[in-house]
Write an enzyme that holds these catalytic residues in place. Structure first.
Site, PDB file in Angstrom:
ATOM      1  N   LYS A  14       0.832  -1.207   0.000  1.00  0.00           N
ATOM      2  CA  LYS A  14       0.000   0.000   0.000  1.00  0.00           C
ATOM      3  C   LYS A  14       0.867   1.258   0.000  1.00  0.00           C
ATOM      4  O   LYS A  14       0.580   2.210  -0.724  1.00  0.00           O
ATOM      5  CB  LYS A  14      -0.926   0.011   1.220  1.00  0.00           C
ATOM      6  CG  LYS A  14      -1.870  -1.170   1.300  1.00  0.00           C
ATOM      7  CD  LYS A  14      -2.838  -1.028   2.456  1.00  0.00           C
ATOM      8  CE  LYS A  14      -2.160  -0.982   3.798  1.00  0.00           C
ATOM      9  NZ  LYS A  14      -1.414  -2.236   4.126  1.00  0.00           N
ATOM     10  N   ARG A  87     -10.699   1.910  10.114  1.00  0.00           N
ATOM     11  CA  ARG A  87     -10.363   0.549  10.530  1.00  0.00           C
ATOM     12  C   ARG A  87     -11.579  -0.205  11.066  1.00  0.00           C
ATOM     13  O   ARG A  87     -11.514  -1.413  11.271  1.00  0.00           O
ATOM     14  CB  ARG A  87      -9.271   0.567  11.607  1.00  0.00           C
ATOM     15  CG  ARG A  87      -7.916   1.063  11.115  1.00  0.00           C
ATOM     16  CD  ARG A  87      -6.894   0.996  12.238  1.00  0.00           C
ATOM     17  NE  ARG A  87      -5.601   1.546  11.834  1.00  0.00           N
ATOM     18  CZ  ARG A  87      -4.634   0.856  11.267  1.00  0.00           C
ATOM     19  NH1 ARG A  87      -4.823  -0.430  11.025  1.00  0.00           N
ATOM     20  NH2 ARG A  87      -3.490   1.419  10.943  1.00  0.00           N
ATOM     21  N   ARG A 126      12.449  -8.488   3.716  1.00  0.00           N
ATOM     22  CA  ARG A 126      12.350  -7.079   3.315  1.00  0.00           C
ATOM     23  C   ARG A 126      13.249  -6.161   4.146  1.00  0.00           C
ATOM     24  O   ARG A 126      13.446  -6.371   5.331  1.00  0.00           O
ATOM     25  CB  ARG A 126      10.892  -6.619   3.468  1.00  0.00           C
ATOM     26  CG  ARG A 126      10.622  -5.215   2.995  1.00  0.00           C
ATOM     27  CD  ARG A 126       9.137  -4.890   3.058  1.00  0.00           C
ATOM     28  NE  ARG A 126       8.618  -4.885   4.421  1.00  0.00           N
ATOM     29  CZ  ARG A 126       7.364  -4.542   4.730  1.00  0.00           C
ATOM     30  NH1 ARG A 126       6.519  -4.217   3.763  1.00  0.00           N
ATOM     31  NH2 ARG A 126       6.965  -4.547   5.978  1.00  0.00           N
ATOM     32  N   ARG A 160      12.459  -3.913   9.894  1.00  0.00           N
ATOM     33  CA  ARG A 160      11.516  -3.812  10.997  1.00  0.00           C
ATOM     34  C   ARG A 160      11.685  -5.015  11.917  1.00  0.00           C
ATOM     35  O   ARG A 160      11.784  -6.149  11.467  1.00  0.00           O
ATOM     36  CB  ARG A 160      10.080  -3.769  10.467  1.00  0.00           C
ATOM     37  CG  ARG A 160       9.692  -2.420   9.917  1.00  0.00           C
ATOM     38  CD  ARG A 160       8.271  -2.405   9.421  1.00  0.00           C
ATOM     39  NE  ARG A 160       7.313  -2.920  10.412  1.00  0.00           N
ATOM     40  CZ  ARG A 160       6.024  -2.609  10.416  1.00  0.00           C
ATOM     41  NH1 ARG A 160       5.537  -1.796   9.498  1.00  0.00           N
ATOM     42  NH2 ARG A 160       5.213  -3.116  11.317  1.00  0.00           N
ATOM     43  N   ARG A 171      -0.026 -10.242  12.937  1.00  0.00           N
ATOM     44  CA  ARG A 171      -0.523  -9.003  12.334  1.00  0.00           C
ATOM     45  C   ARG A 171      -1.554  -9.283  11.245  1.00  0.00           C
ATOM     46  O   ARG A 171      -2.552  -8.562  11.108  1.00  0.00           O
ATOM     47  CB  ARG A 171       0.651  -8.196  11.761  1.00  0.00           C
ATOM     48  CG  ARG A 171       1.527  -7.551  12.835  1.00  0.00           C
ATOM     49  CD  ARG A 171       2.938  -7.295  12.356  1.00  0.00           C
ATOM     50  NE  ARG A 171       2.996  -6.414  11.197  1.00  0.00           N
ATOM     51  CZ  ARG A 171       4.046  -6.328  10.386  1.00  0.00           C
ATOM     52  NH1 ARG A 171       5.110  -7.095  10.604  1.00  0.00           N
ATOM     53  NH2 ARG A 171       4.037  -5.504   9.372  1.00  0.00           N
TER      54      ARG A 171
END
Length: 216
Positions: A14, A87, A126, A160, A171
């Protein structure tokens, strides 16, 4: 000009697509986190409210977030990308009412669908450039051998802490729990479009562009 929501689980891309829309179409990305940080340091009446709430460690209310979005909409722009909001169904209702009040509407809610197993493989490898946010991957796009980001020349590579399989699956579950009602809500409203979020970046961008050109 179009107003859109990009839906998709963590790592669906996104952020990458939102940056392209900002650069190529002049759209405004309304990130809840960015707006709160900006408001906290602004010294405005709304900003002081945000700063006080955050200083107490409390959650910022939907009313405050809607107020910040209203300020951004009033400033104008070539369409808005809602990032991290809504959300919940209550937030979706509040956003719809705000847009109607401002004389505008949502043009598309674009769901970037993914295969969970493929997404896990994508995310666990990543990394990003700490300078410009360019995304790299151990297999498909390794960090340059000379140690410098190919986009900005920076040398700060970041990973991260929660980009590991266990954390990512947690998640993903949270995302699906919260987002399933939203997809149904916007499907019923006729605003929902689905695309393959794991396609090549250019292919995803083309799919989004096609939807915007049809709806905008």
């Amino acid at each position: 000009m179009a107003n859109i929501i990009l839906l998709g689980p963590p790592g669906a891309g996104k952020g990458t697509q939102a940056r392209r829309l900002v650069e190529e179409r002049g759209m405004v990305q309304l990130s809840t986190g960015d707006m709160l940080r900006e408001a906290k340091d602004s010294g405005t009446e709304m900003g002081n409210v945000v700063a006080e709430v955050m200083a107490k460690g409390q959650l910022v209310t939907d009313e405050i977030v809607i107020g910040l979005i209203e300020e951004k909409l009033a400033a104008g722009g070539e369409g808005f990308i809602f990032d991290g909001f809504p959300r919940t169904l209550g937030q979706a209702d509040a956003l719809g009412k705000l847009l109607a009040k401002m004389g505008t509407k949502l043009d598309a809610v674009i769901e970037m669908q993914v295969d969970d197993e493929a997404l896990v493989a994508r995310i666990t490898g990543r990394s990003t450039c700490g300078g410009c946010g360019e995304v790299y991957h151990d297999q498909t796009k390794p960090w340059p051998a000379d140690g410098k980001c190919e986009k900005c020349g920076g040398t700060d590579v970041k990973r991260r802490a929660d980009d590991n399989e266990e954390s990512l699956r947690t998640r993903l579950m949270e995302y699906y729990k919260k987002t399933s009602p939203l997809t149904g809500y916007y499907y019923h409203a006729g605003d929902l479009f689905t695309i393959d979020g794991l396609a090549e970046i250019e292919t995803v961008a083309t799919s989004i562009a096609r939807i915007l050109d049809q709806q905008g």
